[in-house]
Design a protein around this motif. Structure first.
Motif, PDB file in Angstrom:
ATOM      1  N   ARG A 170      -3.025   1.863  -4.104  1.00 44.22           N
ATOM      2  CA  ARG A 170      -2.802   3.282  -3.810  1.00 44.22           C
ATOM      3  C   ARG A 170      -3.834   3.780  -2.802  1.00 44.22           C
ATOM      4  O   ARG A 170      -5.028   3.507  -2.922  1.00 44.22           O
ATOM      5  CB  ARG A 170      -2.863   4.114  -5.091  1.00 44.22           C
ATOM      6  CG  ARG A 170      -1.823   3.696  -6.120  1.00 44.22           C
ATOM      7  CD  ARG A 170      -1.723   4.717  -7.227  1.00 44.22           C
ATOM      8  NE  ARG A 170      -0.884   4.229  -8.314  1.00 44.22           N
ATOM      9  CZ  ARG A 170      -0.464   4.993  -9.322  1.00 44.22           C
ATOM     10  NH1 ARG A 170      -0.817   6.275  -9.377  1.00 44.22           N
ATOM     11  NH2 ARG A 170       0.288   4.484 -10.284  1.00 44.22           N
TER      12      ARG A 170
ATOM     13  N   TYR B 260       0.852  -1.188   0.000  1.00 44.98           N
ATOM     14  CA  TYR B 260       0.000   0.000   0.000  1.00 44.98           C
ATOM     15  C   TYR B 260       0.887   1.237   0.000  1.00 44.98           C
ATOM     16  O   TYR B 260       1.758   1.393   0.865  1.00 44.98           O
ATOM     17  CB  TYR B 260      -0.926  -0.010   1.216  1.00 44.98           C
ATOM     18  CG  TYR B 260      -2.013  -1.054   1.119  1.00 44.98           C
ATOM     19  CD1 TYR B 260      -3.290  -0.724   0.681  1.00 44.98           C
ATOM     20  CD2 TYR B 260      -1.750  -2.385   1.442  1.00 44.98           C
ATOM     21  CE1 TYR B 260      -4.288  -1.691   0.574  1.00 44.98           C
ATOM     22  CE2 TYR B 260      -2.741  -3.362   1.335  1.00 44.98           C
ATOM     23  CZ  TYR B 260      -4.005  -2.999   0.900  1.00 44.98           C
ATOM     24  OH  TYR B 260      -4.979  -3.958   0.781  1.00 44.98           O
TER      25      TYR B 260
ATOM     26  N   ASP C 187       1.067   5.709  -1.332  1.00 44.85           N
ATOM     27  CA  ASP C 187       0.245   6.894  -1.527  1.00 44.85           C
ATOM     28  C   ASP C 187      -0.225   6.989  -2.978  1.00 44.85           C
ATOM     29  O   ASP C 187       0.472   6.578  -3.899  1.00 44.85           O
ATOM     30  CB  ASP C 187       1.021   8.151  -1.139  1.00 44.85           C
ATOM     31  CG  ASP C 187       2.335   8.289  -1.894  1.00 44.85           C
ATOM     32  OD1 ASP C 187       3.137   7.329  -1.876  1.00 44.85           O
ATOM     33  OD2 ASP C 187       2.577   9.343  -2.516  1.00 44.85           O
ATOM     34  N   ARG C 188      -1.391   7.537  -3.173  1.00 47.44           N
ATOM     35  CA  ARG C 188      -1.991   7.611  -4.501  1.00 47.44           C
ATOM     36  C   ARG C 188      -1.094   8.323  -5.502  1.00 47.44           C
ATOM     37  O   ARG C 188      -0.968   7.912  -6.663  1.00 47.44           O
ATOM     38  CB  ARG C 188      -3.344   8.345  -4.423  1.00 47.44           C
ATOM     39  CG  ARG C 188      -4.100   8.416  -5.745  1.00 47.44           C
ATOM     40  CD  ARG C 188      -5.282   9.354  -5.652  1.00 47.44           C
ATOM     41  NE  ARG C 188      -4.839  10.732  -5.395  1.00 47.44           N
ATOM     42  CZ  ARG C 188      -5.653  11.760  -5.172  1.00 47.44           C
ATOM     43  NH1 ARG C 188      -6.965  11.548  -5.133  1.00 47.44           N
ATOM     44  NH2 ARG C 188      -5.190  12.969  -4.944  1.00 47.44           N
TER      45      ARG C 188
ATOM     46  N   LEU D 152       2.163   8.696  -5.377  1.00 49.98           N
ATOM     47  CA  LEU D 152       3.502   8.101  -5.476  1.00 49.98           C
ATOM     48  C   LEU D 152       4.601   9.114  -5.167  1.00 49.98           C
ATOM     49  O   LEU D 152       5.674   9.090  -5.783  1.00 49.98           O
ATOM     50  CB  LEU D 152       3.720   7.486  -6.865  1.00 49.98           C
ATOM     51  CG  LEU D 152       2.685   6.456  -7.318  1.00 49.98           C
ATOM     52  CD1 LEU D 152       2.913   6.069  -8.768  1.00 49.98           C
ATOM     53  CD2 LEU D 152       2.714   5.231  -6.424  1.00 49.98           C
TER      54      LEU D 152
END
Length: 212
Positions: free
Chosen positions: A39, A11, A13-14, A16
């Motif tokens: 994400r 997992y 962060d959206r 990146l």
């Protein structure tokens, strides 16, 4: 991210942007372990949800899921993978020599806990999206000076890697140096060359490719 069935879920962060998520991704890639990437929308507060809280003790990224085991914090994830999948069967993430290994861990801890003005004023958006139009203030300059001095001391002989063979600390130091390099802040040629060479490593290119 490999073709065989995934052993792990990572997992991140959206957007990146997390250097810690990048380090965990690089570790999995270097070990050639099959994994899937999920994400998490930090800006939208997804990490505070009950569902994510059930997966992540810290409710942060990265979080690694391995069967019924969940683990957060990039340093813990990297050491877990190193213990489970040691060299020579898999790429080493740390030097074999105890002193060099301790130094690598020191560099990791230092980069994540110090140089805050530089990390704030040259966030990883500078590396992964676009340069900042703002100059470094006095505190940012002091942090940049500290980084340049330490990196010059570590790479005094202009070597390709910090400790002979590549280690995860190389990826993390290169990312920190790119905060200056990508924003055209002063960086000695030897350090710039080191950072660019490290950036060509397939595991780092794979992370960059996710953002294209």
């Amino acid at each position: 991210m490999m073709s065989s069935p995934a052993l792990f879920t990572l997992y991140v962060d959206r957007d990146l942007f997390s250097p810690y998520a990048m380090a965990a991704f690089v570790a999995l890639h270097e070990k050639d372990l099959p994994f899937t990437l999920e994400r998490v929308d930090l800006a939208g507060g997804q990490h505070h949800s009950a569902a994510y809280g059930a997966l992540s003790l810290t409710r942060r990224v990265p979080t690694l899921v391995h069967g019924d085991f969940q683990l957060g914090e990039s340093s813990a994830i990297i050491e877990y993978l190193e213990d489970l999948y040691p060299a020579p069967a898999h790429q080493a993430l740390y030097p074999a020599d105890p002193r060099a290994r301790a130094m690598a861990r020191q560099i990791q801890a230092w980069l994540g806990s110090d140089l805050l003005p530089l990390r704030e004023q040259r966030s990883t958006e500078v590396v992964f999206r676009a340069p900042s139009p703002l100059p470094l203030d006095a505190a940012g300059q002091a942090a940049a000076d500290k980084l340049r001095a330490a990196a010059t001391r570590l790479l005094v002989d202009g070597q390709e890697n910090l400790f002979g063979e590549w280690s995860i600390a190389d990826a993390q130091l290169a990312l920190m140096l790119h905060r200056l390099l990508n924003n055209d802040d002063p960086l000695p040629a030897a350090l710039a060359d080191y950072a660019r060479r490290q950036w060509q490593r397939p595991s780092l290119q794979a992370w960059r490719a996710l953002q294209d």
